[in-house]
Design a protein around this motif. Sequence first.
Motif, PDB file in Angstrom:
ATOM      1  N   ALA A 163      41.794  -0.840   6.049  1.00 46.22           N
ATOM      2  CA  ALA A 163      41.870  -1.288   7.448  1.00 46.22           C
ATOM      3  C   ALA A 163      42.930  -0.503   8.216  1.00 46.22           C
ATOM      4  N   MET A 164      44.074  -0.263   7.602  1.00 41.86           N
ATOM      5  CA  MET A 164      45.146   0.489   8.268  1.00 41.86           C
ATOM      6  C   MET A 164      44.741   1.952   8.458  1.00 41.86           C
ATOM      7  N   LYS A 165      44.044   2.513   7.471  1.00 39.82           N
ATOM      8  CA  LYS A 165      43.542   3.892   7.590  1.00 39.82           C
ATOM      9  C   LYS A 165      42.533   3.985   8.737  1.00 39.82           C
ATOM     10  N   GLN A 166      41.598   3.054   8.779  1.00 42.16           N
ATOM     11  CA  GLN A 166      40.566   3.067   9.818  1.00 42.16           C
ATOM     12  C   GLN A 166      41.167   2.884  11.208  1.00 42.16           C
ATOM     13  N   ALA A 167      42.268   2.149  11.310  1.00 41.21           N
ATOM     14  CA  ALA A 167      42.929   1.923  12.602  1.00 41.21           C
ATOM     15  C   ALA A 167      43.955   3.014  12.928  1.00 41.21           C
ATOM     16  N   ASN A 168      44.037   4.043  12.068  1.00 41.04           N
ATOM     17  CA  ASN A 168      44.994   5.148  12.252  1.00 41.04           C
ATOM     18  C   ASN A 168      46.433   4.659  12.331  1.00 41.04           C
ATOM     19  N   LEU A 169      46.798   3.720  11.479  1.00 44.61           N
ATOM     20  CA  LEU A 169      48.144   3.161  11.489  1.00 44.61           C
ATOM     21  C   LEU A 169      49.015   3.632  10.331  1.00 44.61           C
ATOM     22  N   ILE A 170      48.479   4.467   9.457  1.00 50.47           N
ATOM     23  CA  ILE A 170      49.283   4.983   8.349  1.00 50.47           C
ATOM     24  C   ILE A 170      49.935   6.287   8.799  1.00 50.47           C
ATOM     25  N   ASP A 171      51.258   6.302   8.749  1.00 44.70           N
ATOM     26  CA  ASP A 171      52.017   7.484   9.163  1.00 44.70           C
ATOM     27  C   ASP A 171      52.206   8.477   8.029  1.00 44.70           C
ATOM     28  N   VAL A 191      54.687   3.409   8.888  1.00 43.29           N
ATOM     29  CA  VAL A 191      53.921   2.817   7.800  1.00 43.29           C
ATOM     30  C   VAL A 191      53.700   3.895   6.741  1.00 43.29           C
ATOM     31  N   VAL A 192      54.210   3.639   5.545  1.00 44.81           N
ATOM     32  CA  VAL A 192      54.032   4.539   4.416  1.00 44.81           C
ATOM     33  C   VAL A 192      53.168   3.831   3.383  1.00 44.81           C
ATOM     34  N   ALA A 193      51.975   4.367   3.148  1.00 48.69           N
ATOM     35  CA  ALA A 193      51.078   3.819   2.129  1.00 48.69           C
ATOM     36  C   ALA A 193      51.412   4.500   0.817  1.00 48.69           C
ATOM     37  N   THR A 194      51.837   3.724  -0.169  1.00 45.74           N
ATOM     38  CA  THR A 194      52.192   4.279  -1.476  1.00 45.74           C
ATOM     39  C   THR A 194      51.246   3.703  -2.517  1.00 45.74           C
ATOM     40  N   GLU A 195      50.577   4.585  -3.241  1.00 49.11           N
ATOM     41  CA  GLU A 195      49.534   4.145  -4.164  1.00 49.11           C
ATOM     42  C   GLU A 195      49.622   4.871  -5.495  1.00 49.11           C
ATOM     43  N   TYR A 196      49.435   4.120  -6.576  1.00 54.06           N
ATOM     44  CA  TYR A 196      49.254   4.714  -7.898  1.00 54.06           C
ATOM     45  C   TYR A 196      47.773   5.066  -8.006  1.00 54.06           C
ATOM     46  N   LEU A 197      47.480   6.302  -8.428  1.00 53.28           N
ATOM     47  CA  LEU A 197      46.098   6.742  -8.575  1.00 53.28           C
ATOM     48  C   LEU A 197      45.885   7.429  -9.916  1.00 53.28           C
ATOM     49  N   SER A 198      44.681   7.272 -10.458  1.00 51.04           N
ATOM     50  CA  SER A 198      44.270   8.081 -11.602  1.00 51.04           C
ATOM     51  C   SER A 198      43.722   9.400 -11.033  1.00 51.04           C
ATOM     52  N   LEU A 217      53.528   0.005   2.444  1.00 53.41           N
ATOM     53  CA  LEU A 217      52.239  -0.608   2.095  1.00 53.41           C
ATOM     54  C   LEU A 217      51.906  -0.208   0.668  1.00 53.41           C
ATOM     55  N   SER A 218      51.955  -1.177  -0.244  1.00 50.58           N
ATOM     56  CA  SER A 218      51.701  -0.922  -1.666  1.00 50.58           C
ATOM     57  C   SER A 218      50.403  -1.584  -2.090  1.00 50.58           C
ATOM     58  N   GLY A 219      49.612  -0.853  -2.911  1.00 44.76           N
ATOM     59  CA  GLY A 219      48.364  -1.433  -3.408  1.00 44.76           C
ATOM     60  C   GLY A 219      47.492  -1.878  -2.254  1.00 44.76           C
ATOM     61  N   SER A 220      47.012  -3.119  -2.310  1.00 44.57           N
ATOM     62  CA  SER A 220      46.350  -3.754  -1.160  1.00 44.57           C
ATOM     63  C   SER A 220      45.191  -2.925  -0.614  1.00 44.57           C
ATOM     64  N   GLY A 221      44.173  -2.710  -1.436  1.00 36.45           N
ATOM     65  CA  GLY A 221      43.058  -1.838  -1.084  1.00 36.45           C
ATOM     66  C   GLY A 221      42.372  -2.146   0.229  1.00 36.45           C
ATOM     67  N   GLN A 222      42.042  -3.407   0.490  1.00 31.84           N
ATOM     68  CA  GLN A 222      41.375  -3.752   1.747  1.00 31.84           C
ATOM     69  C   GLN A 222      42.286  -3.490   2.935  1.00 31.84           C
ATOM     70  N   LEU A 223      43.532  -3.849   2.800  1.00 29.07           N
ATOM     71  CA  LEU A 223      44.496  -3.623   3.871  1.00 29.07           C
ATOM     72  C   LEU A 223      44.717  -2.128   4.082  1.00 29.07           C
TER      73      LEU A 223
END
Length: 182
Positions: free
Chosen positions: A124-132, A3-10, A115-121
């Motif tokens: 949840a994935m961060k809290q469940a330690n599922l982001i690699d 699972v790769v969380a990719t996010e645009y951030l300021s 995993l793109s955008g999707s703040g709530q998801l």
Amino acid sequence: MRVVATEYLSLDGVFEEPGQWSGPFFNDEAAQFKLRELQASDALLLGRRTYEGFAAAWPSMTDEAGFADKMNSMPKYVVSSTLDRVDWPGSRLVTGDVAEEVRKLQQEPGQDLLLSGSGQLFTAMKQANLIDLYRFMVHPIVLGKGKRLFAEGVDEKVLALTHTETFGSGIIILEYAPTERS
């Protein structure tokens, strides 16, 4: 799959509505990076709002590089407690124990589950330690308001920097992996 969380951030951590503020910084370097990122992925993991935005835009898009074809043809796992169906081709609704479903996907062979955008998801994935892998496209802008990716009340997490990349427009790519202290 990882699972790769990719996010645009300021610079101040806002991820909300990047289409309203990221455009001036998106250049050929950024486009090539996003194409490579998508090509290294086998599927998308999306929350409802991100899915609805993507599903409204991508089916009618075309481009010579093949980005739109890949977006439209790849599997999309959509997490929602309110949608009854998903119509964008390749989409599958994920309900019930989302963490367990994502763990099953992680066990499958293949490239990245993006995993793109999707703040709530994301939370949840961060809290469940599922982001690699955490991949942030940090844009050279301070917005001063908007939803922050890491909101108040989330658990502490220590990450290890694994990769950086900079673009002429001022965008910096930061990639982090969870550490044993996470």
